[in-house]
Design an enzyme around this catalytic site. Structure first.
Site, PDB file in Angstrom:
ATOM      1  N   GLY A 103       0.771  -1.227   0.000  1.00 24.47           N
ATOM      2  CA  GLY A 103       0.000   0.000   0.000  1.00 24.47           C
ATOM      3  C   GLY A 103       0.805   1.282   0.000  1.00 24.47           C
ATOM      4  O   GLY A 103       1.806   1.424  -0.709  1.00 24.47           O
ATOM      5  N   ASP A 122       8.315  -3.847   8.090  1.00 22.40           N
ATOM      6  CA  ASP A 122       6.950  -4.358   8.135  1.00 22.40           C
ATOM      7  C   ASP A 122       6.901  -5.501   9.145  1.00 22.40           C
ATOM      8  O   ASP A 122       7.911  -6.175   9.374  1.00 22.40           O
ATOM      9  CB  ASP A 122       6.504  -4.856   6.759  1.00 22.40           C
ATOM     10  CG  ASP A 122       4.989  -4.919   6.627  1.00 22.40           C
ATOM     11  OD1 ASP A 122       4.408  -3.955   6.088  1.00 22.40           O
ATOM     12  OD2 ASP A 122       4.387  -5.919   7.059  1.00 22.40           O
ATOM     13  N   TYR A 132      -9.929   3.902  15.536  1.00 27.07           N
ATOM     14  CA  TYR A 132      -9.146   4.473  14.440  1.00 27.07           C
ATOM     15  C   TYR A 132      -9.152   5.998  14.476  1.00 27.07           C
ATOM     16  O   TYR A 132      -8.082   6.634  14.480  1.00 27.07           O
ATOM     17  CB  TYR A 132      -9.669   3.968  13.094  1.00 27.07           C
ATOM     18  CG  TYR A 132      -8.817   4.399  11.917  1.00 27.07           C
ATOM     19  CD1 TYR A 132      -7.611   3.758  11.642  1.00 27.07           C
ATOM     20  CD2 TYR A 132      -9.204   5.451  11.100  1.00 27.07           C
ATOM     21  CE1 TYR A 132      -6.818   4.152  10.582  1.00 27.07           C
ATOM     22  CE2 TYR A 132      -8.427   5.849  10.035  1.00 27.07           C
ATOM     23  CZ  TYR A 132      -7.227   5.198   9.780  1.00 27.07           C
ATOM     24  OH  TYR A 132      -6.445   5.610   8.715  1.00 27.07           O
TER      25      TYR A 132
END
Length: 252
Positions: free
Chosen positions: A9, A29, A140
């Site tokens: 992404g 990551d 979020y």
């Protein structure tokens, strides 16, 4: 430059643009396989596997890569649910990655830069959800709002040491965690049509903003939240109708 969540992404695109801009890139990551795949596609890139909220793992990654001139806190997760149904486990997981992660990583790189007497740049990826919360987004929106405030705090504390800290707040981006949402054709069309720029954002749009903030062209930009959303957060009144009869009325 080290980019977190760079295995896919937006993070992968930031890594690509950084490499194209001459940076030696650390592709960090939690998934070692995806980090390796992205790193292999870039010149002189280094794959780094770590959980960003684990200070020991972050320090180990820095030992492998060295102290970078720039660090991008991109990694993030979302767990959709109405707050009344939201589990504590999901809430804590999002807080751990989205808020604790940028703190742990930012602190680690800042300590090293300060000890070495070096300038540096940190960019935290926030969201327009940190400005205007979305329903059923759980932790979020609150964590992204906190990231914007954390950015400001980092900036005022570390600015005197020559470390600039800024954030980027992406809008509706056609990549990453928005991919399943935008798979619905009606949702995709509606979101595009309601964006003043009349298109969805791309990972490249965000990466360009990050690269600018890390560049010397932004050397006097510190503690700023750069909204990259095609104008979405400016549309709050666009959906509020008013009668045509009031147009032209002089209230002065």
């Amino acid at each position: 430059m080290i980019v977190t969540g760079a295995g896919h992404g937006i993070g992968a695109e930031i890594a690509r643009q950084a490499a194209a801009g001459g940076y030696r890139v650390g592709v960090l990551d939690i998934n070692a396989e995806t980090a390796e795949q992205v790193a292999q596609s870039l010149p002189d890139a280094v794959p780094l596997a770590a959980s960003i909220a684990d200070s020991g793992a972050v320090e180990a990654a820095l030992e492998v890569f060295g102290t970078p001139d720039a660090w991008v806190n991109n990694a993030g997760i979302v767990r959709f649910a109405p707050l009344v149904d939201h589990s504590e486990a999901d809430w804590r997981a999002v807080v751990d990655v989205n808020l604790n992660g940028p703190f742990v990583c930012g602190r680690a790189v800042a300590r090293r830069l300060i000890a070495d007497g070096r300038n540096g740049s940190i960019v935290n990826i926030a969201s327009i959800n940190g400005i205007a919360p979305g329903p059923n987004s759980g932790a979020y929106s609150p964590t992204k709002a906190a990231v914007i405030q954390l950015t400001r705090q980092m900036a005022i504390e570390w600015g005197p040491a020559g470390i600039r800290v800024n954030s980027v707040a992406p809008g509706i981006i056609d990549d990453g965690m928005s991919t399943p949402v935008l798979a619905d054709p009606h949702v995709r069309a509606t979101r595009s049509d309601r964006t003043p720029s009349r298109r969805l954002g791309t990972a490249a749009d965000i990466a360009k903003a990050v690269m600018w903030l890390c560049s010397d062209d932004a050397e006097y930009v510190n503690g700023h939240n750069l909204v990259v959303d095609g104008g979405v957060v400016s549309t709050v009144l666009a959906g509020m109708p008013r009668p045509a009869s009031v147009d032209g009325i002089d209230e002065g």
